[in-house]
Design a protein around this motif. Structure first.
Motif, PDB file in Angstrom:
ATOM      1  N   MET A   1       8.232  92.277  93.778  1.00 22.29           N
ATOM      2  CA  MET A   1       9.021  93.314  94.416  1.00 22.29           C
ATOM      3  C   MET A   1      10.500  93.167  94.070  1.00 22.29           C
ATOM      4  N   THR A   2      10.954  91.934  94.020  1.00 22.58           N
ATOM      5  CA  THR A   2      12.376  91.705  93.757  1.00 22.58           C
ATOM      6  C   THR A   2      12.782  92.225  92.386  1.00 22.58           C
ATOM      7  N   LEU A   3      11.951  91.954  91.379  1.00 19.81           N
ATOM      8  CA  LEU A   3      12.272  92.410  90.021  1.00 19.81           C
ATOM      9  C   LEU A   3      12.317  93.928  89.923  1.00 19.81           C
ATOM     10  N   VAL A   4      11.405  94.582  90.614  1.00 20.76           N
ATOM     11  CA  VAL A   4      11.307  96.041  90.525  1.00 20.76           C
ATOM     12  C   VAL A   4      12.353  96.735  91.383  1.00 20.76           C
ATOM     13  N   SER A   5      12.674  96.123  92.529  1.00 23.32           N
ATOM     14  CA  SER A   5      13.602  96.776  93.462  1.00 23.32           C
ATOM     15  C   SER A   5      15.066  96.466  93.179  1.00 23.32           C
ATOM     16  N   GLY A   6      15.326  95.502  92.315  1.00 23.56           N
ATOM     17  CA  GLY A   6      16.706  95.153  92.006  1.00 23.56           C
ATOM     18  C   GLY A   6      17.340  94.218  93.014  1.00 23.56           C
ATOM     19  N   GLY A   7      16.508  93.570  93.837  1.00 18.77           N
ATOM     20  CA  GLY A   7      17.021  92.627  94.818  1.00 18.77           C
ATOM     21  C   GLY A   7      17.501  91.340  94.166  1.00 18.77           C
ATOM     22  N   ASN A  88      10.316  76.545  89.152  1.00 21.52           N
ATOM     23  CA  ASN A  88      11.279  77.550  88.711  1.00 21.52           C
ATOM     24  C   ASN A  88      11.262  77.740  87.204  1.00 21.52           C
ATOM     25  N   TRP A  89      10.764  76.782  86.475  1.00 22.91           N
ATOM     26  CA  TRP A  89      10.536  76.976  85.046  1.00 22.91           C
ATOM     27  C   TRP A  89       9.555  78.134  84.876  1.00 22.91           C
ATOM     28  N   LEU A  90       8.464  78.108  85.628  1.00 23.55           N
ATOM     29  CA  LEU A  90       7.480  79.194  85.556  1.00 23.55           C
ATOM     30  C   LEU A  90       8.046  80.512  86.098  1.00 23.55           C
ATOM     31  N   VAL A  91       8.739  80.441  87.230  1.00 31.03           N
ATOM     32  CA  VAL A  91       9.291  81.658  87.836  1.00 31.03           C
ATOM     33  C   VAL A  91      10.297  82.327  86.894  1.00 31.03           C
ATOM     34  N   TYR A  96      12.138  86.314  82.844  1.00 31.51           N
ATOM     35  CA  TYR A  96      12.561  86.562  81.460  1.00 31.51           C
ATOM     36  C   TYR A  96      11.578  87.490  80.748  1.00 31.51           C
ATOM     37  N   MET A  97      10.291  87.212  80.886  1.00 32.68           N
ATOM     38  CA  MET A  97       9.283  88.057  80.226  1.00 32.68           C
ATOM     39  C   MET A  97       9.279  89.469  80.810  1.00 32.68           C
ATOM     40  N   ALA A  98       9.404  89.581  82.127  1.00 31.81           N
ATOM     41  CA  ALA A  98       9.402  90.895  82.764  1.00 31.81           C
ATOM     42  C   ALA A  98      10.615  91.719  82.354  1.00 31.81           C
ATOM     43  N   SER A  99      11.734  91.046  82.085  1.00 27.94           N
ATOM     44  CA  SER A  99      12.935  91.790  81.694  1.00 27.94           C
ATOM     45  C   SER A  99      12.765  92.482  80.347  1.00 27.94           C
ATOM     46  N   GLY A 100      11.825  92.021  79.559  1.00 29.82           N
ATOM     47  CA  GLY A 100      11.559  92.651  78.265  1.00 29.82           C
ATOM     48  C   GLY A 100      10.543  93.769  78.328  1.00 29.82           C
ATOM     49  N   CYS A 101      10.050  94.063  79.516  1.00 25.67           N
ATOM     50  CA  CYS A 101       9.025  95.106  79.680  1.00 25.67           C
ATOM     51  C   CYS A 101       9.641  96.373  80.259  1.00 25.67           C
ATOM     52  N   ALA A 110       3.480  90.489  83.203  1.00 22.36           N
ATOM     53  CA  ALA A 110       4.364  89.389  82.790  1.00 22.36           C
ATOM     54  C   ALA A 110       4.572  88.371  83.906  1.00 22.36           C
ATOM     55  N   VAL A 111       4.646  88.818  85.147  1.00 23.88           N
ATOM     56  CA  VAL A 111       4.898  87.882  86.245  1.00 23.88           C
ATOM     57  C   VAL A 111       3.615  87.297  86.836  1.00 23.88           C
ATOM     58  N   TRP A 112       2.498  87.972  86.653  1.00 26.85           N
ATOM     59  CA  TRP A 112       1.258  87.563  87.304  1.00 26.85           C
ATOM     60  C   TRP A 112       0.857  86.127  86.966  1.00 26.85           C
ATOM     61  N   PHE A 113       0.769  85.801  85.697  1.00 31.92           N
ATOM     62  CA  PHE A 113       0.246  84.501  85.304  1.00 31.92           C
ATOM     63  C   PHE A 113       1.174  83.333  85.653  1.00 31.92           C
ATOM     64  N   PRO A 114       2.469  83.412  85.352  1.00 27.59           N
ATOM     65  CA  PRO A 114       3.334  82.282  85.734  1.00 27.59           C
ATOM     66  C   PRO A 114       3.426  82.073  87.249  1.00 27.59           C
TER      67      PRO A 114
END
Length: 184
Positions: A1-7, A88-91, A96-101, A110-114
């Motif tokens: 939610m944070t990545l999508v909402s800009g929190g 936090n390495w995984l988070v 980082y991966m989600a920012s490229g999507c 991108a966020v599901w697996f880590p």
């Protein structure tokens, strides 16, 4: 939610805002301001959410919150720190991966697996612990505030900073950015 909402999530900011600082896009005071304000906001929000979960009876029938809070607050300092680094390495890799999507499904994938990995491995995320440990305390876990802070939150937070800033962003910054390069 944070990545999508800009929190603002402190743990992701340990990588992203550190990168902005090291690239010269912000000053040290901006980095400190961001970390302090996002950490404080995340802490207050987590405490409010824990209280609301407690008052609503959510998760009341299961002993999980008490057991998890007790286990997390009983770790040796070095173990809590390393779990914070790995978490936090995984988070931050997820961020980082989600920012490229560009699509929602891409970001979700991108966020599901880590994120699933850090949960399955039992690693420690400072903001998640800001919720689950106080909830466990409200549910009766025999944990003092000092235990919560000194045995978990401080070492995990420091580990999260290392995981985000050193393990994720430093290699990318040194490889693809301007980290370590002399300015003319």
């Amino acid at each position: 939610m944070t990545l999508v909402s800009g929190g603002e999530l402190f743990t992701g900011n340990t990588a992203l805002v550190t990168a902005a600082y090291k690239e010269g896009k912000i000053e040290a005071k901006d980095l400190i301001k961001n970390w302090v304000s996002s950490y404080a906001g995340n802490f207050v929000g987590s405490l409010i959410l824990a209280y609301l979960a407690y008052k609503s009876g959510t998760l009341a029938n299961g002993p999980a919150a008490v057991a998890i809070a007790t286990a997390k607050s009983s770790l040796p300092w070095d173990v809590a720190f390393v779990r914070g680094v790995l978490c936090n390495w995984l988070v931050c890799m997820a961020v980082y991966m989600a920012s490229g999507c560009s699509s929602m499904i891409g970001k979700m994938t991108a966020v599901w697996f880590p994120i699933s990995a850090f949960v399955a491995l039992g690693l420690d995320h400072s903001v998640a612990n800001m919720f689950i440990i106080p909830l466990g305390m409200l549910r009766g876990a025999e944990i003092t505030i000092a235990d919560f802070l000194l045995k978990n939150l401080i070492p995990v937070t420091l580990g999260n900073i290392v995981g985000g800033a050193v393990c994720v962003m430093a290699p990318f910054g040194l490889t693809f950015g301007n980290w370590g390069k002399k300015k003319d």
